[in-house]
Design a protein around this motif. Sequence first.
Motif, PDB file in Angstrom:
ATOM      1  N   UNK A  35     -41.251 -16.515 -10.238  1.00 16.53           N
ATOM      2  CA  UNK A  35     -39.825 -16.504 -10.534  1.00 16.53           C
ATOM      3  C   UNK A  35     -39.514 -17.079 -11.905  1.00 16.53           C
ATOM      4  N   UNK A  36     -40.222 -18.148 -12.271  1.00 14.96           N
ATOM      5  CA  UNK A  36     -40.010 -18.744 -13.605  1.00 14.96           C
ATOM      6  C   UNK A  36     -40.426 -17.783 -14.718  1.00 14.96           C
ATOM      7  N   UNK A  47     -33.119  -9.813 -13.555  1.00 15.58           N
ATOM      8  CA  UNK A  47     -32.333 -10.875 -12.945  1.00 15.58           C
ATOM      9  C   UNK A  47     -32.489 -10.843 -11.423  1.00 15.58           C
ATOM     10  N   UNK A  48     -32.368  -9.666 -10.849  1.00 19.08           N
ATOM     11  CA  UNK A  48     -32.505  -9.528  -9.399  1.00 19.08           C
ATOM     12  C   UNK A  48     -33.921  -9.869  -8.937  1.00 19.08           C
ATOM     13  N   UNK A  49     -34.919  -9.417  -9.665  1.00 20.57           N
ATOM     14  CA  UNK A  49     -36.300  -9.702  -9.286  1.00 20.57           C
ATOM     15  C   UNK A  49     -36.620 -11.188  -9.395  1.00 20.57           C
ATOM     16  N   UNK A  50     -36.107 -11.841 -10.435  1.00 21.54           N
ATOM     17  CA  UNK A  50     -36.332 -13.289 -10.589  1.00 21.54           C
ATOM     18  C   UNK A  50     -35.692 -14.052  -9.442  1.00 21.54           C
ATOM     19  N   UNK A  51     -34.480 -13.678  -9.069  1.00 26.35           N
ATOM     20  CA  UNK A  51     -33.784 -14.361  -7.968  1.00 26.35           C
ATOM     21  C   UNK A  51     -34.524 -14.162  -6.646  1.00 26.35           C
ATOM     22  N   UNK A  52     -35.020 -12.956  -6.422  1.00 24.66           N
ATOM     23  CA  UNK A  52     -35.719 -12.678  -5.160  1.00 24.66           C
ATOM     24  C   UNK A  52     -37.095 -13.340  -5.115  1.00 24.66           C
ATOM     25  N   UNK A  53     -37.727 -13.502  -6.265  1.00 29.28           N
ATOM     26  CA  UNK A  53     -39.087 -14.056  -6.303  1.00 29.28           C
ATOM     27  C   UNK A  53     -39.118 -15.573  -6.313  1.00 29.28           C
ATOM     28  N   UNK A  54     -38.050 -16.179  -6.806  1.00 26.76           N
ATOM     29  CA  UNK A  54     -38.068 -17.624  -7.020  1.00 26.76           C
ATOM     30  C   UNK A  54     -38.314 -18.427  -5.738  1.00 26.76           C
ATOM     31  N   UNK A  79     -36.422 -12.401 -18.461  1.00 26.95           N
ATOM     32  CA  UNK A  79     -34.988 -12.116 -18.438  1.00 26.95           C
ATOM     33  C   UNK A  79     -34.331 -12.668 -19.703  1.00 26.95           C
ATOM     34  N   UNK A  80     -34.681 -13.896 -20.071  1.00 27.07           N
ATOM     35  CA  UNK A  80     -34.126 -14.527 -21.266  1.00 27.07           C
ATOM     36  C   UNK A  80     -34.559 -13.792 -22.523  1.00 27.07           C
TER      37      UNK A  80
END
Length: 150
Positions: free
Chosen positions: A71-72, A57-64, A78-79
Amino acid sequence: MTSPPRADEAHPYLRAATAGIRHHARTVDRSVPPEPVDRLHLDVLHAHLTALHRLLDQLAEASRPPYPGAGRHLAAAHTRLWQATAEVHAAFHLLPSATTDSTECRPELLPEGPPVLTICQRHLAAGHIVRRKTTPSDLNRPPHTTACVR
């Protein structure tokens, strides 16, 4: 100016967790019939999955923002990890319990006693993150595939 860490020095705790999982998988003796999994084993696995879920979750938010495509993909991971976590939680409740035959989520009746953070409390906390960021259709969508481009 600092140079980036070498690959063998980067993220030592994550590498140690991965090594621990590999060691655990290797030490399962395949020459004897496997022992059925117990609730404690699934509780520990669930804790690992929810920790990994928070990290993704944190990595997706930071990468998006800088890298929307990456990020996607991290959000999709994550899902999918949430789906695996939910199945481990469901399996936990299908295992026999020394104190009750019920499969409902009743942490106070766990044979190990109610720990500080039970599997159900942990699962509800992770589910809160999922509900904030994921739609029900995302959870039911089949995984997408892409060609590896290097």
